[in-house]
Design an enzyme around this catalytic site. Structure first.
Site, PDB file in Angstrom:
ATOM      1  N   ARG A  66       0.323  -1.084  -0.258  1.00 16.74           N
ATOM      2  CA  ARG A  66       0.062   0.455   0.074  1.00 16.74           C
ATOM      3  C   ARG A  66       0.960   1.167  -0.227  1.00 16.74           C
ATOM      4  O   ARG A  66       1.735   1.512   0.397  1.00 16.74           O
ATOM      5  CB  ARG A  66      -0.735   0.281   1.118  1.00 16.74           C
ATOM      6  CG  ARG A  66      -1.908   0.934   1.140  1.00 16.74           C
ATOM      7  CD  ARG A  66      -3.228   1.020   2.047  1.00 16.74           C
ATOM      8  NE  ARG A  66      -2.443   1.494   3.376  1.00 16.74           N
ATOM      9  CZ  ARG A  66      -3.561   1.962   4.186  1.00 16.74           C
ATOM     10  NH1 ARG A  66      -4.941   1.689   4.374  1.00 16.74           N
ATOM     11  NH2 ARG A  66      -2.526   1.678   5.201  1.00 16.74           N
ATOM     12  N   THR A  86      -1.008   7.878  -0.879  1.00 11.47           N
ATOM     13  CA  THR A  86      -2.581   7.537  -2.143  1.00 11.47           C
ATOM     14  C   THR A  86      -2.873   6.501  -1.466  1.00 11.47           C
ATOM     15  O   THR A  86      -4.032   5.892  -1.823  1.00 11.47           O
ATOM     16  CB  THR A  86      -2.241   7.027  -3.355  1.00 11.47           C
ATOM     17  OG1 THR A  86      -1.360   5.790  -3.259  1.00 11.47           O
ATOM     18  CG2 THR A  86      -1.326   7.876  -4.587  1.00 11.47           C
ATOM     19  N   ASP A 144      -4.155  -9.329  12.268  1.00  9.29           N
ATOM     20  CA  ASP A 144      -4.030  -9.167  11.057  1.00  9.29           C
ATOM     21  C   ASP A 144      -3.039 -10.809  10.685  1.00  9.29           C
ATOM     22  O   ASP A 144      -2.485 -11.561  11.332  1.00  9.29           O
ATOM     23  CB  ASP A 144      -1.823  -8.497  10.961  1.00  9.29           C
ATOM     24  CG  ASP A 144      -1.273  -8.540  10.018  1.00  9.29           C
ATOM     25  OD1 ASP A 144      -0.391  -9.537   9.572  1.00  9.29           O
ATOM     26  OD2 ASP A 144      -1.252  -7.266   9.532  1.00  9.29           O
ATOM     27  N   ASP A 185       0.822 -12.127   9.580  1.00  5.72           N
ATOM     28  CA  ASP A 185       1.150 -11.749  11.348  1.00  5.72           C
ATOM     29  C   ASP A 185       1.087 -12.991  11.764  1.00  5.72           C
ATOM     30  O   ASP A 185       2.108 -13.885  12.771  1.00  5.72           O
ATOM     31  CB  ASP A 185       1.269 -10.616  12.182  1.00  5.72           C
ATOM     32  CG  ASP A 185       1.807  -8.953  11.314  1.00  5.72           C
ATOM     33  OD1 ASP A 185       2.974  -9.384  11.061  1.00  5.72           O
ATOM     34  OD2 ASP A 185       1.596  -8.402  12.144  1.00  5.72           O
TER      35      ASP A 185
END
Length: 209
Positions: free
Chosen positions: A104, A108, A200, A203
């Protein structure tokens, strides 16, 4: 329009319930990702076309069935999708595997491709894009756009947990892609995490939290 299939199988719901617990170990979480992916894939492959072939059993010749065409290709979105791919390969060991890596852009907030490797005949195969979490829908949508730009049209998306926001974005941008979801959660929080979710996934799979 997209078909959105939300699983209601007791085994899937039971296993996802264990995955949600913060006390679930890395090994157990990893194993559950593979197991749930395999169960979702069972449903996602229900309508694959079959071809008749003649075989010989120990007793007699007969007509059997096999998946028609060039078979399947699994495309995990790195890195969390890798263990979903492992589970599906237990079910379909002859499937080919591609990989898509996205990160990512912090300015933006849009996904950026950093890796893409696909089988040379991917455009002739049924493609199963896999990622454990469908949160905002940004990564899934970008991965599918990337595949379409390479001439691939037969695409399905599989995830363990989805937020309504991600489902909406994905189906609006790609109304020709069927979406298979282990369970649909309530919403995203202000940080883009699914609630109640499971944290997550990457993770927790790799013990990097």
């Amino acid at each position: 329009m997209s078909k959105v299939i939300i699983m209601d199988h007791p085994l899937i719901q039971h296993k996802i319930g264990i995955m949600r617990r913060k006390t679930t170990s890395t090994k157990e979480f990893r194993d559950l990702v593979s197991e749930v992916a395999m169960l979702i894939c069972y449903e996602a492959t229900r309508e694959l076309p079959l071809a008749d072939i003649e075989i010989e059993t120990p007793l007699v010749k007969t007509i059997a069935h096999e998946i028609a065409g060039k078979k399947l290709c699994i495309v995990p979105i790195l890195r969390a999708g890798l263990h979903m791919a492992d589970g599906i390969l237990n079910l379909i060991p002859n499937a080919k595997v591609g990989h898509i890596g996205l990160y990512r852009n912090e300015e933006t907030l849009e996904p950026v491709e950093y890796f893409c490797k696909l089988p040379v005949d991917a455009d002739e195969r049924e493609i199963f894009v896999v990622d454990p979490m469908l949160a905002t829908g940004g990564s899934a949508s970008a991965a599918i756009t990337l595949l379409k730009n390479k001439g691939i049209s037969k695409i399905h998306f599989l995830c363990l947990i989805a937020a309504p926001e991600g489902v909406k974005r994905l189906t609006e941008l790609h109304p020709d892609v069927d979406v298979y979801i282990g369970t649909l959660d309530e919403r995203l929080n202000e940080h883009g995490y699914i609630l109640p979710g499971l944290g997550d996934a990457g993770d927790r799979i790799y013990g990097t939290k």
